[in-house]
Each structure stands twice: as C-alpha cells, then as structure tokens.
Motif scaffolding. Structure first.
Motif, short mmCIF file in Angstrom:
data_model
loop_
_atom_site.label_atom_id
_atom_site.label_comp_id
_atom_site.label_asym_id
_atom_site.label_seq_id
_atom_site.Cartn_x
_atom_site.Cartn_y
_atom_site.Cartn_z
N LEU A 373 27.21 -41.79 -16.69
CA LEU A 373 25.86 -41.21 -16.75
C LEU A 373 24.92 -41.93 -17.72
CD1 LEU A 373 26.40 -37.35 -16.38
CD2 LEU A 373 24.96 -38.81 -14.96
N PRO A 374 25.38 -42.30 -18.93
CA PRO A 374 24.44 -43.02 -19.83
C PRO A 374 23.89 -44.30 -19.20
CG PRO A 374 26.36 -42.26 -21.06
CD PRO A 374 26.66 -42.02 -19.61
N HIS A 375 24.75 -45.01 -18.46
CA HIS A 375 24.32 -46.26 -17.81
C HIS A 375 23.29 -45.99 -16.72
CE1 HIS A 375 24.57 -50.27 -16.12
NE2 HIS A 375 24.94 -49.78 -14.94
N ILE A 376 23.58 -45.04 -15.83
CA ILE A 376 22.65 -44.80 -14.72
C ILE A 376 21.38 -44.08 -15.20
CG2 ILE A 376 24.38 -44.84 -12.90
CD1 ILE A 376 24.44 -41.85 -12.88
N THR A 377 21.50 -43.32 -16.29
CA THR A 377 20.30 -42.68 -16.83
C THR A 377 19.33 -43.72 -17.38
OG1 THR A 377 21.54 -40.66 -17.39
CG2 THR A 377 19.45 -40.99 -18.50
N SER A 378 19.88 -44.76 -17.99
CA SER A 378 19.01 -45.83 -18.50
C SER A 378 18.30 -46.55 -17.35
CB SER A 378 19.83 -46.83 -19.33
OG SER A 378 20.73 -47.57 -18.52
N ILE A 379 19.01 -46.72 -16.22
CA ILE A 379 18.37 -47.33 -15.04
C ILE A 379 17.30 -46.41 -14.50
CG2 ILE A 379 18.74 -48.16 -12.69
CD1 ILE A 379 21.59 -48.91 -13.47
N GLN A 380 17.61 -45.11 -14.44
CA GLN A 380 16.63 -44.15 -13.92
C GLN A 380 15.36 -44.12 -14.77
OE1 GLN A 380 17.53 -39.81 -13.82
NE2 GLN A 380 16.97 -39.95 -11.65
N ALA A 385 9.60 -45.19 -15.15
CA ALA A 385 8.49 -45.89 -15.79
C ALA A 385 7.74 -46.78 -14.81
CB ALA A 385 9.01 -46.73 -16.96
N SER A 386 8.44 -47.26 -13.78
CA SER A 386 7.81 -48.11 -12.76
C SER A 386 7.22 -47.29 -11.61
CB SER A 386 8.85 -49.09 -12.20
OG SER A 386 9.32 -49.95 -13.21
N PRO A 469 20.62 -53.94 -16.21
CA PRO A 469 20.07 -52.67 -15.70
C PRO A 469 18.54 -52.68 -15.59
CG PRO A 469 21.78 -52.25 -17.32
CD PRO A 469 21.53 -53.73 -17.36
N ASP A 470 17.86 -53.39 -16.54
CA ASP A 470 16.40 -53.36 -16.50
C ASP A 470 15.83 -54.16 -15.32
OD1 ASP A 470 17.35 -55.67 -17.61
OD2 ASP A 470 15.84 -55.81 -19.19
N ASN A 471 16.66 -54.98 -14.67
CA ASN A 471 16.18 -55.72 -13.50
C ASN A 471 16.24 -54.90 -12.20
OD1 ASN A 471 15.38 -58.08 -14.70
ND2 ASN A 471 17.39 -59.07 -14.51
N VAL A 472 16.96 -53.78 -12.25
CA VAL A 472 17.08 -52.94 -11.05
C VAL A 472 15.71 -52.40 -10.64
CG1 VAL A 472 18.04 -50.81 -10.11
CG2 VAL A 472 19.49 -52.32 -11.47
N ALA A 473 14.92 -51.96 -11.62
CA ALA A 473 13.60 -51.41 -11.31
C ALA A 473 12.70 -52.46 -10.65
CB ALA A 473 12.94 -50.87 -12.57
N LYS A 474 12.76 -53.70 -11.17
CA LYS A 474 11.95 -54.79 -10.57
C LYS A 474 12.40 -55.04 -9.13
CE LYS A 474 9.33 -58.54 -10.31
NZ LYS A 474 9.46 -59.70 -11.22
N PHE A 475 13.71 -55.05 -8.91
CA PHE A 475 14.23 -55.28 -7.57
C PHE A 475 13.80 -54.15 -6.62
CE2 PHE A 475 17.55 -55.20 -4.27
CZ PHE A 475 17.53 -56.52 -3.86
N ALA A 476 13.81 -52.92 -7.11
CA ALA A 476 13.38 -51.78 -6.29
C ALA A 476 11.91 -51.91 -5.90
CB ALA A 476 13.62 -50.47 -7.03
N LYS A 489 1.06 -54.14 -6.07
CA LYS A 489 0.06 -54.41 -7.11
C LYS A 489 0.71 -54.46 -8.48
CE LYS A 489 -4.44 -52.76 -8.81
NZ LYS A 489 -4.08 -52.85 -10.24
N ARG A 490 1.64 -53.57 -8.73
CA ARG A 490 2.31 -53.53 -10.03
C ARG A 490 3.09 -54.82 -10.29
NH1 ARG A 490 3.75 -48.97 -13.14
NH2 ARG A 490 5.17 -49.53 -14.85
N ILE A 491 3.80 -55.30 -9.25
CA ILE A 491 4.58 -56.54 -9.39
C ILE A 491 3.66 -57.70 -9.75
CG2 ILE A 491 5.94 -58.26 -8.14
CD1 ILE A 491 7.03 -55.91 -6.45
N LEU A 492 2.56 -57.84 -9.00
CA LEU A 492 1.64 -58.95 -9.22
C LEU A 492 0.94 -58.84 -10.56
CD1 LEU A 492 0.09 -59.19 -5.64
CD2 LEU A 492 1.82 -60.68 -6.65
N ASP A 493 0.52 -57.62 -10.93
CA ASP A 493 -0.16 -57.42 -12.21
C ASP A 493 0.76 -57.72 -13.39
OD1 ASP A 493 -2.43 -56.70 -10.88
OD2 ASP A 493 -2.25 -54.54 -11.27
#
Length: 509
Positions: A373-380, A385-386, A469-476, A489-493
């Motif tokens: 849970l600590p690992h997946i909570t950090s991804i969530q 935030a994204s 883990p912080d790259n998962v949000a970018k991939f999503a 727009k968020r990706i480009l900005d």
C-alpha cells in the motif's frame, strides 16, 4: 373522402417502412452493458446501469429489455432513449403533485442524473383495470391481492370502480417482486410515509390517465418508485409512465372489444376470458407496452426457469418500432430515427466528459498484498496531482486467482479506456496474468525496484515496465491524451516549462 383516406394510409405505411428500415441500420449500435469504472462499482438493474456518487444517482438507460423478470439476450435500438424521454415528459407534467429527483436531462439521451435519495424499498403499483397477472390470478379464483378484497363477477379487461394500490417488494436482479399489504408497507416505512406514498401514487396515476386520455390512450396500470431526501421529503424517482413500467391501450379498441367480451362471457360458453381469447384471438386488446415482447416469448415456448430465447432481427426491429409508436402516442411528439454513426457508448462517454461527470479514463492500481500500500499510495498521489482518476485494488494472483479473473473480466467491460498498473513484489504473477487477460495495457511498477520477474513473463503476457513510481503518472497522461484534451495540454505545458527552466539555467544560452 375514401380516396383521401387511402392516400393517408399509404403515406403512413411508407413512413412506417422507412422507420423500420432505419431501425434495422442501427440494430448493432444499441447500448448494452455500460461499465464506467471511474464512477465506482456499477449497480446493475434489469435494464439500467446505476452509479451512486456522494450526492447524485447517475442512471444509464440501456437498450436491454426484460420480460417476466428475465433479461433477454437482445438489445432494442433506441429503447433506453425513448424511456428517458417519456420520463422527462411525465416529470414535467406531474411536478405539482410530488417533486421528482431529476437534476439534468440534457447530458445524453441515455443518461438521467437524479438527486441521491433514500429509496423506500417498495414498488408502488396502481391498477385501474383487472389486467395482467392480477387477471390471471382472479380467473384461478383469487379474490384478495395485497390485502384488498376484490368482488366476484369481474372480467379480464374490466375497469375497477376506483384505482387500487397494490404494492410489492423491490427485488434484486434475478429475483421476483412479491405482493405485500398496506399493513406491511406501514411496518417497513412508518404509517405517515406509507399513507403519503399511497396518496401520491394514486394522484400520479390519475394525472397519467388524464394526459393519456387526451392522446386517445387508456392508462391500465403502472409502477412508481419513491425516495426521501435528507429532510425526509418524498420524491418520485427512477422512471414514470413509460411502456416498461406501465400498461396502456387504445381507448377506442377497448370501447369496441370489451362489450364483445362481456356478451360472449354472458353466453356461458367460456370458463373465463382467457379461454375466450384462445378461441377468438381477435378480441385480444393490443397493449402499448412491452407486451409485444412478452407475447413473442410465449409464442416461442418460453417458460419461467428456462433459458430465455433470442429474438430474430425482425422481432427486434418490430420491438423498437413499437417503442417509437408508444412514445409518439404518449407525448404527441414525433421521434426522428437518426443513423448512429458511432456506438451509443462512445457518444455517451463523450457527453458525460463534456458535462464534467467523468474524466473518461481510469488507472487501476493493483497490488498483490496490503503490504504494498505505501508504494501504490505514492503512485496514486502523483496521479491525483496530475488530474488522473485512479482506484486501488488488492488481489493476490497466487492466493486469489478466481477473484483476480473476476476483477479483470469486470474491467474488460469498461466503455472508457483504462490503464492497469501491477504493483506486486517478489515473483510478479500479477502483471503477467493481468496483461494476458486484459483488453487494456498493463504496466509493472514493482515495489522492490528492478524486479526481473516482471521482464520474464511468457508469450502473450505483454506488460510494460516502469521502475520509477513518479513516471507512472506521466505515462498515464500520455496514454489518455487523445481521450482528454486537458492531459495533452498538461504534457506539452510541463515539457515546455522544463525546457525553459533548463535554458534559464544555461548561463551561455
């Protein structure tokens, strides 16, 4: 005059043929199961998919059809839209009797958004005539229904002196409603609310009968559902006065045929009206309801407990055509059959996005143990935030294989794109199994870093791998950028801002 009448009938016949042809073109575009995981677990009714949020109930009227409490394997084009439009029309014409829970009718033809209410758990049936299952029981000698005494000497199709209130339990899908008495309703919800519900039901039925009579229709019986708000105020909810919740017929047909039924029964030749109709089917009164579907099933030999037969394409077209007919008869509004260029589910999801009900995508974070849970909570947290919606699921591929398959089968029904993230340490069977069975992409992001078992899955297990883990949000964001313009727009900005920061840090730029 005769020539003019023939021309009108010919024109009407041609219009009906065009309508049927248009229905046939759309027969594969109908809306079946409508799973939108972003909204939470779906509550499936016989013909609706329902999502409950903090303050709203989002009801999606599918094109499924039920009869005799069974859901048919076929879909009926435009059925869900028609029922919604009849309900909107009825709500507008009954607001002065009892408030309704409607929030919006402008989202999508198949979507209704209502205020969240506490359902009273009773189906409130009002009958104006001896018809349907009650008539069948009466012909077998039953003289009491829901605690009410019914006099001898009545005939199927006969009008009661005054409409009667015959409540039932509200059964879950796959179960059957059971008749209950007013005394039982009182025990369930209290005497004051029970009386209010009965009076509201009878008033709604009276208004419905008045409105339909203006269209030449007779209101036979119907079903209402009610809920209370946080202050205990009663509201009518769900649908009202639709062909799925009501019976209705042509007044002129009843006025012509019922006297013939009375004369035939007075002759003493027939045990009951059912026996009379078996020998003289021309006396049967056509219902403007889903009775056509019921009759087709009976003709196909269907009996309770057996597998529900599949309708032919012609029967599906005819069912849809009759729903359109009853919409036009009830409301007096023409129904234009338009060609559906995209599946209803695609249109519906797009409209819900435009109205801010959904983002139109979801990341499912799947862990094999609660220790992850600590690992997946950090991804969530990064996903949140994204602006990317996500759900956390805990399921061990080793210890709960059956549950894992149920989860994957459920998500495979989703009408919105998903991204599954496998967060299992040790021997990662979770990502391999998920990527083999899922129709959506699966990414491994194990809590123990560079876990090589994620990279050694057999052929057919197509999981990708992200170690940070912080790259998962970018991939999503990248996965869903075509689904949601704000993500693109968020990706480009963010990329532009990062490059600008680097350039500013370069002293000699």
């Amino acid at each position: 005059y005769t020539v003019g009448l023939q021309e009108i009938r010919s024109t009407r016949t041609m219009e009906d043929q065009r309508t049927r042809a248009a229905i046939r073109k759309n027969i594969h575009a109908a809306l079946g199961s409508c799973v939108i995981p972003e909204l939470g677990r779906v509550k499936k009714g016989k013909v609706r998919d329902i999502y409950v949020t903090e303050d709203k109930v989002i009801m999606i009227a599918s094109d499924r059809v039920s009869a005799f409490d069974y859901v048919l394997p076929n879909l009926i084009p435009f059925k869900g839209e028609i029922l919604n439009r009849i309900t909107f029309w009825a709500f507008q014409n009954t607001r002065d009797i009892v408030p309704n829970a409607l929030v919006s009718e402008d989202i999508d033809p198949n979507v209704v958004v209502q205020k969240k209410m506490k359902n009273i758990g009773v189906e409130c049936i009002v009958r104006g005539y001896l018809w349907g299952s009650m008539a069948a029981g009466y012909e077998k000698g039953e003289r009491t229904i829901c605690g009410l005494s019914v006099p001898d000497g009545l005939l199927r199709y006969q009008k009661f002196d005054t409409p009667i209130f015959t409540p039932t339990t509200k059964a879950e899908i796959g179960e059957h409603d059971e008749n209950i008495t007013m005394e039982e309703v009182t025990k369930m919800i209290g005497p004051a609310l029970a009386n209010e519900v009965r009076e509201a039901s009878l008033k709604l039925f009276k208004r419905g009968a008045e409105l339909l009579a203006k269209q030449g229709l007779m209101f036979i019986d119907t079903k209402y559902e009610f809920g209370t708000d946080k202050d205990g105020k009663l509201h009518v909810i769900d649908e009202i006065n639709t062909p799925d919740s009501s019976r209705m017929c042509d007044i002129k047909e009843w006025e012509e045929k019922f006297p013939q039924v009375q004369r035939a029964m007075a002759s003493g030749k027939y045990k009951n009206v059912t026996e009379l109709l078996a020998q003289h089917p021309e006396l049967k009164i056509k219902e403007f309801s889903k009775q056509y579907v019921r009759d087709v099933l009976i003709e196909m030999g269907f009996k309770a407990g057996k597998e529900v037969p599949t309708l032919t394409e012609d029967q599906v077209v005819e069912s849809s055509f009759r729903y359109i007919q009853v919409f036009e008869r009830i409301t007096g509004i023409p129904f234009a059959v338009r060609e559906l260029s995209v599946p209803v589910s695609h249109r519906l999801l797009s409209h819900m996005q435009l109205h801010g009900l959904v983002k139109g995508c979801l990341v499912v974070l799947m862990a094999g143990s609660d220790s992850d849970l600590p690992h997946i909570t950090s991804i969530q947290d990064k996903l949140t935030a994204s602006g990317v919606p996500s759900h956390i699921r805990i399921c061990s591929a080793h210890k709960q294989p059956t549950k894992l398959m149920e989860i994957l089968e459920y998500y495979n029904q989703s009408i919105e794109p998903l991204l599954l993230i496998g967060c299992a340490g040790g021997t990662d069977a979770l990502s391999g199994t998920a990527s083999f069975h899922s129709v959506f992409p699966v990414v491994s992001c194990p809590p123990d870093g560079l876990n090589e078992s994620c990279l050694r899955n057999p052929p057919g297990s197509s999981n990708a791998f992200i170690i940070r883990p912080d790259n998962v949000a970018k991939f999503a964001l990248q996965c869903f950028s075509l689904t949601n313009a704000s993500f693109k727009k968020r990706i480009l900005d963010e990329a532009k801002a990062k490059v600008k920061k680097l350039e500013e840090a370069d002293k000699y730029h």
